[in-house]
Motif scaffolding. Structure first.
Motif, PDB file in Angstrom:
ATOM      1  N   MET A   1     -15.466   1.995 -15.230  1.00 22.29           N
ATOM      2  CA  MET A   1     -14.783   1.636 -13.983  1.00 22.29           C
ATOM      3  C   MET A   1     -13.749   2.704 -13.635  1.00 22.29           C
ATOM      4  O   MET A   1     -12.961   3.111 -14.488  1.00 22.29           O
ATOM      5  N   VAL A   2     -13.760   3.162 -12.393  1.00 20.47           N
ATOM      6  CA  VAL A   2     -12.832   4.224 -11.993  1.00 20.47           C
ATOM      7  C   VAL A   2     -11.434   3.660 -11.776  1.00 20.47           C
ATOM      8  O   VAL A   2     -11.253   2.475 -11.510  1.00 20.47           O
ATOM      9  N   ASP A   3     -10.470   4.528 -11.900  1.00 17.18           N
ATOM     10  CA  ASP A   3      -9.064   4.178 -11.738  1.00 17.18           C
ATOM     11  C   ASP A   3      -8.533   4.881 -10.497  1.00 17.18           C
ATOM     12  O   ASP A   3      -8.708   6.098 -10.349  1.00 17.18           O
ATOM     13  N   VAL A   4      -7.889   4.141  -9.611  1.00 14.20           N
ATOM     14  CA  VAL A   4      -7.304   4.706  -8.392  1.00 14.20           C
ATOM     15  C   VAL A   4      -5.803   4.447  -8.420  1.00 14.20           C
ATOM     16  O   VAL A   4      -5.364   3.301  -8.527  1.00 14.20           O
ATOM     17  N   ARG A   5      -5.030   5.520  -8.333  1.00 16.79           N
ATOM     18  CA  ARG A   5      -3.573   5.426  -8.365  1.00 16.79           C
ATOM     19  C   ARG A   5      -2.997   6.095  -7.125  1.00 16.79           C
ATOM     20  O   ARG A   5      -3.346   7.229  -6.803  1.00 16.79           O
ATOM     21  N   VAL A   6      -2.107   5.389  -6.463  1.00 13.36           N
ATOM     22  CA  VAL A   6      -1.447   5.929  -5.276  1.00 13.36           C
ATOM     23  C   VAL A   6       0.049   5.673  -5.404  1.00 13.36           C
ATOM     24  O   VAL A   6       0.470   4.548  -5.722  1.00 13.36           O
ATOM     25  N   ALA A  35       7.874   0.410  -8.085  1.00 10.79           N
ATOM     26  CA  ALA A  35       6.701   0.209  -8.937  1.00 10.79           C
ATOM     27  C   ALA A  35       5.984  -1.096  -8.629  1.00 10.79           C
ATOM     28  O   ALA A  35       4.772  -1.212  -8.880  1.00 10.79           O
ATOM     29  N   GLU A  36       6.687  -2.068  -8.096  1.00  7.86           N
ATOM     30  CA  GLU A  36       6.039  -3.333  -7.721  1.00  7.86           C
ATOM     31  C   GLU A  36       5.171  -3.182  -6.474  1.00  7.86           C
ATOM     32  O   GLU A  36       4.319  -4.020  -6.194  1.00  7.86           O
ATOM     33  N   ARG A  37       5.364  -2.103  -5.717  1.00  9.03           N
ATOM     34  CA  ARG A  37       4.656  -1.909  -4.451  1.00  9.03           C
ATOM     35  C   ARG A  37       3.639  -0.767  -4.502  1.00  9.03           C
ATOM     36  O   ARG A  37       2.858  -0.602  -3.572  1.00  9.03           O
ATOM     37  N   LEU A  38       3.685   0.010  -5.575  1.00  9.08           N
ATOM     38  CA  LEU A  38       2.804   1.160  -5.737  1.00  9.08           C
ATOM     39  C   LEU A  38       2.099   1.049  -7.084  1.00  9.08           C
ATOM     40  O   LEU A  38       2.373   0.128  -7.855  1.00  9.08           O
ATOM     41  N   THR A  39       1.196   1.967  -7.376  1.00  7.12           N
ATOM     42  CA  THR A  39       0.495   1.902  -8.664  1.00  7.12           C
ATOM     43  C   THR A  39       0.812   3.086  -9.566  1.00  7.12           C
ATOM     44  O   THR A  39       0.364   3.114 -10.711  1.00  7.12           O
ATOM     45  N   SER A  40       1.566   4.053  -9.068  1.00  3.00           N
ATOM     46  CA  SER A  40       1.935   5.203  -9.877  1.00  3.00           C
ATOM     47  C   SER A  40       3.084   5.944  -9.204  1.00  3.00           C
ATOM     48  O   SER A  40       3.289   5.823  -7.990  1.00  3.00           O
ATOM     49  N   ALA A 234      -8.352   7.819   2.937  1.00  5.16           N
ATOM     50  CA  ALA A 234      -9.026   6.704   2.264  1.00  5.16           C
ATOM     51  C   ALA A 234     -10.507   7.003   2.081  1.00  5.16           C
ATOM     52  O   ALA A 234     -11.080   6.758   1.010  1.00  5.16           O
ATOM     53  N   ASP A 235     -11.133   7.552   3.100  1.00  6.74           N
ATOM     54  CA  ASP A 235     -12.550   7.926   2.991  1.00  6.74           C
ATOM     55  C   ASP A 235     -12.744   8.977   1.898  1.00  6.74           C
ATOM     56  O   ASP A 235     -13.716   8.924   1.136  1.00  6.74           O
ATOM     57  N   LEU A 267      -2.885   2.486  -0.002  1.00  6.39           N
ATOM     58  CA  LEU A 267      -3.289   1.449  -0.949  1.00  6.39           C
ATOM     59  C   LEU A 267      -3.976   0.287  -0.231  1.00  6.39           C
ATOM     60  O   LEU A 267      -4.995  -0.239  -0.698  1.00  6.39           O
ATOM     61  N   LYS A 268      -3.423  -0.109   0.895  1.00  6.63           N
ATOM     62  CA  LYS A 268      -4.014  -1.209   1.665  1.00  6.63           C
ATOM     63  C   LYS A 268      -5.424  -0.857   2.106  1.00  6.63           C
ATOM     64  O   LYS A 268      -6.347  -1.681   2.022  1.00  6.63           O
ATOM     65  N   ARG A 269      -5.609   0.352   2.570  1.00  3.81           N
ATOM     66  CA  ARG A 269      -6.947   0.775   3.017  1.00  3.81           C
ATOM     67  C   ARG A 269      -7.947   0.808   1.875  1.00  3.81           C
ATOM     68  O   ARG A 269      -9.130   0.539   2.064  1.00  3.81           O
ATOM     69  N   LEU A 270      -7.465   1.146   0.678  1.00  2.00           N
ATOM     70  CA  LEU A 270      -8.354   1.241  -0.467  1.00  2.00           C
ATOM     71  C   LEU A 270      -8.579  -0.109  -1.145  1.00  2.00           C
ATOM     72  O   LEU A 270      -9.469  -0.235  -1.996  1.00  2.00           O
ATOM     73  N   GLY A 271      -7.750  -1.086  -0.805  1.00  2.00           N
ATOM     74  CA  GLY A 271      -7.925  -2.408  -1.360  1.00  2.00           C
ATOM     75  C   GLY A 271      -7.646  -2.489  -2.850  1.00  2.00           C
ATOM     76  O   GLY A 271      -8.269  -3.266  -3.572  1.00  2.00           O
TER      77      GLY A 271
END
Length: 275
Positions: A1-6, A35-40, A234-235, A267-271
């Motif tokens: 599974m890929v990991d996406v960090r924004v 950190a609660e609103r982002l992933t990295s 996002a694309d 992040l919202k666009r990437l879900g």
């Protein structure tokens, strides 16, 4: 599974207080809030000076369990030594607490200065020195010099984990075709840097992850990203992940406070988490 960090490049910006950071939020709570609103988040202080193990441990403990930090390599290595004779400076960098991040350690970012041109042998040698696991990093760190007092040293990783590296170049000579094979041979990601046309745009896959830094597409460090621009990013990220690559994307358009909002928008666009 890929990991996406924004996320964002750094988090201590007084100009964001009363904007992204709500009025009344105490400064010591800003990392937790972001950190609660982002992933990295990229740790930028490590670029300017060696940090303390206690600082890395504090940042680790203040963030969610699934959070990841990228760590910016020291400018003493990249901008002062300019990649030459850096075994001891590299040892000091890794001894100063990076490994205290444990499972939250993401890629190490090495940003070269704009006036440093491409030297194939020098780049190949430097990338070959970089540790690829936390065990290798600890062995390198053990060769630190007396610049670090005992309480400024952390040499014990919690597990043997991969250590990833990303290289951000800024001199136009790095558009040379020889750059990609060198990065690919060492498994180092070439940063896709959006810099309003000021620095090279290198969109090449060289390892199992992609790393992007968005400094502003119209004005460097200043302009925000439109909805249409975020759709394009996002694309792009979705194409990377469709190819099985992890993705790390950081917004550095901090001057007017756009960075965290643009990151949440992506992040919202990437879900994915955060946002």
């Amino acid at each position: 599974m890929v990991d996406v960090r924004v996320g964002i490049s750094g988090w201590v910006y007084p100009g964001w207080r009363g904007g992204f950071y709500p009025s009344g939020l105490v400064h010591r709570s800003e990392l937790r809030y972001a950190a609660e609103r982002l992933t990295s988040i990229e740790i930028n202080g490590s670029f300017y000076a060696l940090q303390k193990p206690s600082s890395y441990a504090k940042w680790r403990d203040e963030t969610p369990n699934d959070f990841v930090f990228a760590v910016k390599g020291g400018r003493y290595i990249t901008h002062i030594r300019r990649l030459r004779d850096v075994e001891v400076p590299l040892a000091n960098f890794f001894a100063a607490g990076v490994l205290a991040l444990g499972g939250k350690l993401g890629p190490i970012l090495w940003q070269l200065p704009p006036n440093m041109g491409f030297d194939a042998d020098l780049l190949d040698e430097f990338l070959g020195r970089l540790p690829r696991t936390t065990t290798e990093a600890a062995a390198l760190a053990a060769r630190h010099d007396g610049k670090l007092a005992d309480d400024r040293v952390f040499l014990t990783p919690d597990a043997d984990r991969p250590v990833r590296h990303a290289l951000e170049v800024r001199h136009p000579s790095f558009a040379a075709p020889e750059v990609v094979p060198i990065a690919r041979r060492h498994g180092v990601a070439l940063v896709l840097a959006d810099t309003a046309g000021r620095f090279p745009w290198i969109d090449e896959s060289t390892t199992d992850f992609r790393y992007a830094r968005l400094h502003g597409d119209a004005k460097l460090y200043e302009s925000g990203y439109t909805d249409a621009a975020l759709d394009v990013w996002a694309d792009r990220v979705e194409r990377w992940t469709a190819d099985g690559q992890d993705a790390f994307v950081y917004f550095d358009n901090d001057i007017k406070g756009y960075a965290p909002f643009d990151a949440m928008g992506l992040l919202k666009r990437l879900g994915v988490g955060g946002g």
